[in-house]
Design a protein around this motif. Structure first.
Motif, short mmCIF file in Angstrom:
data_model
loop_
_atom_site.label_atom_id
_atom_site.label_comp_id
_atom_site.label_asym_id
_atom_site.label_seq_id
_atom_site.Cartn_x
_atom_site.Cartn_y
_atom_site.Cartn_z
N ILE A 62 -26.70 24.58 81.10
CA ILE A 62 -27.91 25.40 80.96
C ILE A 62 -28.08 26.25 82.21
O ILE A 62 -28.29 25.72 83.30
CB ILE A 62 -29.17 24.52 80.77
CG1 ILE A 62 -29.00 23.54 79.61
CG2 ILE A 62 -30.40 25.41 80.56
CD1 ILE A 62 -28.92 24.18 78.25
N PRO A 63 -27.99 27.58 82.11
CA PRO A 63 -28.24 28.44 83.27
C PRO A 63 -29.68 28.23 83.77
O PRO A 63 -30.61 28.20 82.96
CB PRO A 63 -28.05 29.85 82.72
CG PRO A 63 -27.18 29.68 81.51
CD PRO A 63 -27.56 28.35 80.93
N PRO A 64 -29.89 28.08 85.07
CA PRO A 64 -31.24 27.79 85.60
C PRO A 64 -32.29 28.81 85.19
O PRO A 64 -33.44 28.45 84.91
CB PRO A 64 -31.03 27.79 87.12
CG PRO A 64 -29.57 27.51 87.30
CD PRO A 64 -28.88 28.13 86.13
N GLU A 65 -31.92 30.08 85.11
CA GLU A 65 -32.90 31.12 84.80
C GLU A 65 -33.45 31.02 83.38
O GLU A 65 -34.51 31.59 83.07
CB GLU A 65 -32.30 32.51 85.03
CG GLU A 65 -31.11 32.83 84.15
CD GLU A 65 -29.78 32.40 84.76
OE1 GLU A 65 -28.74 32.82 84.23
OE2 GLU A 65 -29.80 31.64 85.74
N GLU A 66 -32.77 30.30 82.51
CA GLU A 66 -33.25 30.15 81.14
C GLU A 66 -34.58 29.40 81.08
O GLU A 66 -35.36 29.56 80.14
CB GLU A 66 -32.22 29.43 80.27
CG GLU A 66 -30.96 30.22 80.00
CD GLU A 66 -31.19 31.41 79.08
OE1 GLU A 66 -32.28 31.52 78.51
OE2 GLU A 66 -30.26 32.23 78.94
N PHE A 67 -34.86 28.58 82.08
CA PHE A 67 -36.10 27.80 82.07
C PHE A 67 -37.32 28.64 82.41
O PHE A 67 -38.45 28.19 82.18
CB PHE A 67 -35.99 26.61 83.03
CG PHE A 67 -35.42 25.40 82.37
CD1 PHE A 67 -36.24 24.50 81.70
CD2 PHE A 67 -34.06 25.18 82.37
CE1 PHE A 67 -35.72 23.40 81.06
CE2 PHE A 67 -33.53 24.07 81.74
CZ PHE A 67 -34.36 23.18 81.08
N ASP A 68 -37.12 29.84 82.90
CA ASP A 68 -38.27 30.71 83.14
C ASP A 68 -38.97 31.03 81.82
O ASP A 68 -40.21 31.17 81.79
CB ASP A 68 -37.82 32.02 83.81
CG ASP A 68 -37.29 31.78 85.21
OD1 ASP A 68 -37.64 30.76 85.81
OD2 ASP A 68 -36.50 32.62 85.69
N ASP A 69 -38.22 31.16 80.74
CA ASP A 69 -38.80 31.41 79.43
C ASP A 69 -39.00 30.11 78.64
O ASP A 69 -39.96 29.98 77.89
CB ASP A 69 -37.91 32.35 78.62
CG ASP A 69 -37.84 33.75 79.21
OD1 ASP A 69 -38.83 34.16 79.84
OD2 ASP A 69 -36.79 34.40 79.08
N ALA A 70 -38.10 29.15 78.84
CA ALA A 70 -38.18 27.90 78.08
C ALA A 70 -39.47 27.15 78.34
O ALA A 70 -40.03 26.53 77.43
CB ALA A 70 -36.98 27.01 78.41
N VAL A 71 -39.99 27.21 79.58
CA VAL A 71 -41.20 26.46 79.91
C VAL A 71 -42.39 26.96 79.11
O VAL A 71 -43.29 26.19 78.75
CB VAL A 71 -41.48 26.54 81.44
CG1 VAL A 71 -41.88 27.95 81.84
CG2 VAL A 71 -42.55 25.54 81.83
N VAL A 72 -42.42 28.26 78.77
CA VAL A 72 -43.50 28.81 77.96
C VAL A 72 -43.42 28.26 76.54
O VAL A 72 -44.43 27.87 75.95
CB VAL A 72 -43.46 30.34 77.95
CG1 VAL A 72 -44.58 30.91 77.08
CG2 VAL A 72 -43.56 30.88 79.38
N TRP A 73 -42.22 28.22 75.98
CA TRP A 73 -42.02 27.68 74.64
C TRP A 73 -42.43 26.21 74.60
O TRP A 73 -43.10 25.76 73.66
CB TRP A 73 -40.57 27.82 74.21
CG TRP A 73 -40.13 29.22 73.92
CD1 TRP A 73 -40.11 30.29 74.78
CD2 TRP A 73 -39.65 29.73 72.67
NE1 TRP A 73 -39.65 31.40 74.16
CE2 TRP A 73 -39.35 31.10 72.85
CE3 TRP A 73 -39.43 29.16 71.42
CZ2 TRP A 73 -38.84 31.91 71.84
CZ3 TRP A 73 -38.92 29.95 70.40
CH2 TRP A 73 -38.64 31.30 70.61
N VAL A 74 -42.01 25.46 75.62
CA VAL A 74 -42.33 24.03 75.66
C VAL A 74 -43.84 23.82 75.77
O VAL A 74 -44.40 22.92 75.13
CB VAL A 74 -41.60 23.35 76.83
CG1 VAL A 74 -42.09 21.91 77.01
CG2 VAL A 74 -40.10 23.35 76.60
N ALA A 75 -44.50 24.63 76.57
CA ALA A 75 -45.96 24.50 76.74
C ALA A 75 -46.67 24.65 75.40
O ALA A 75 -47.55 23.85 75.06
CB ALA A 75 -46.47 25.53 77.74
N PHE A 76 -46.30 25.68 74.64
CA PHE A 76 -46.92 25.86 73.32
C PHE A 76 -46.57 24.70 72.39
O PHE A 76 -47.42 24.24 71.61
CB PHE A 76 -46.46 27.18 72.71
CG PHE A 76 -47.25 28.37 73.19
CD1 PHE A 76 -48.54 28.60 72.74
CD2 PHE A 76 -46.70 29.25 74.11
CE1 PHE A 76 -49.27 29.68 73.19
CE2 PHE A 76 -47.43 30.34 74.57
CZ PHE A 76 -48.72 30.55 74.11
N GLY A 77 -45.34 24.22 72.46
CA GLY A 77 -44.93 23.10 71.61
C GLY A 77 -45.71 21.83 71.91
O GLY A 77 -46.13 21.12 70.99
#
Length: 284
Positions: A62-77
């Motif tokens: 998992i490239p580290p920069e992907e979590f900049d967007d993933a954290v938003v998706w997880v928050a809504f989930g």
């Protein structure tokens, strides 16, 4: 007839206002702050884990920069799943009669099991959109979730909610919302087990045994350990009043929802441990 008497040593409940800051109609609550802090600290640690190739036995999945967007998706989930899970699992008859109340998340009522399923769905959609391996994404998420659980359980304690059953142990508290009887501080038990203990075990697996190199081990361990921790604490935690005990005067909804987690998590960790390391697999 014997009359139960309260223990001589009862800890005073700390007088902490559930509202940290109040500016007119705007209020910042410890509970909301726990969610935000858990997501931010988890995001930071997730990026750090992904940026350390040695933990993966080679290139990170998992490239580290992907979590900049993933954290938003997880928050809504987490938020949507947690609320929906509470409505469906813990108080469906009430919300069926008052459907608009299901939207009032500020009144409380969140389910970990619902938030867990919501976050998995969010990550599955995110990984599909970005072409990322879901199992490795779930492993990283599992490694940092205990941070949020620890902070969330502390916030439950401050809110004087989800307290334990009546007891005579010397570390009991008389909660402001729990009546005059001393009770188990079950929120602190959960903070210790779900937060501290699981976090330490997963970090040992990641840093000591390179568990990230075999996708599924970390996620499986988390699911299994959380289920076990929740079942243990449910024996001293007061069940939700609208549900009570489900059978035999001891089974609770929290136990019932956690048993499949233990079984599935154990199977996933075992199955993943038998596969070759990620960076040693030969492409088909």
């Amino acid at each position: 007839m014997l009359i139960a008497t309260p223990p001589l040593l009862v800890l005073p409940f700390p007088a902490i206002d559930p509202v940290l800051i109040q500016l007119g109609p705007f209020a910042v609550r410890w509970y909301a702050l726990a969610y935000v802090a858990g997501l931010l600290i988890g995001w930071w640690l997730a990026k750090k884990l992904c940026a350390t190739p040695a933990l993966w036995g080679g290139k990170s999945a998992i490239p580290p920069e992907e979590f900049d967007d993933a954290v938003v998706w997880v928050a809504f989930g987490v938020i949507l799943g947690g609320r929906l899970g509470y409505v469906l699992f813990y108080n469906l008859p009430y919300y069926a009669s008052h459907p608009m109340e299901a939207l009032t998340v500020w009144h409380g009522g969140m389910s970990f099991h619902g938030g867990f399923l919501g976050s998995i769905l969010a990550m599955a959609l995110f990984c599909r959109r970005r072409g990322l391996p879901l199992m490795s994404m779930l492993d990283i998420a599992a490694a940092v979730v205990p941070i949020g659980l620890f902070l969330g359980r502390l916030a439950n304690f401050i809110n004087s909610e989800l307290w334990g059953r009546v007891t005579d142990v010397p570390w009991a508290f008389v909660f402001p919302t729990g009546g005059p009887e001393p009770r188990h501080p079950s929120q602190l038990y959960e903070a210790a087990l779900e937060g501290v203990a699981i976090f330490v075990i997963l970090q040992i697996a990641i840093h000591g045994f390179k568990a990230l190199a075999r996708p599924g081990i970390v996620g499986g361990l988390f699911v299994m350990l959380y289920g076990l921790s929740r079942i243990i604490v449910e024996f001293v935690r007061e069940p939700d009043p609208q549900l009570g005990y489900l059978a035999g005067g001891w089974l609770t909804m929290g136990m019932l929802l956690s048993v499949p987690m233990v079984l599935f998590g154990a199977w996933l960790a075992w199955h993943s441990s038998r596969r070759p390391p990620l960076n040693e697999r030969v492409p088909a």
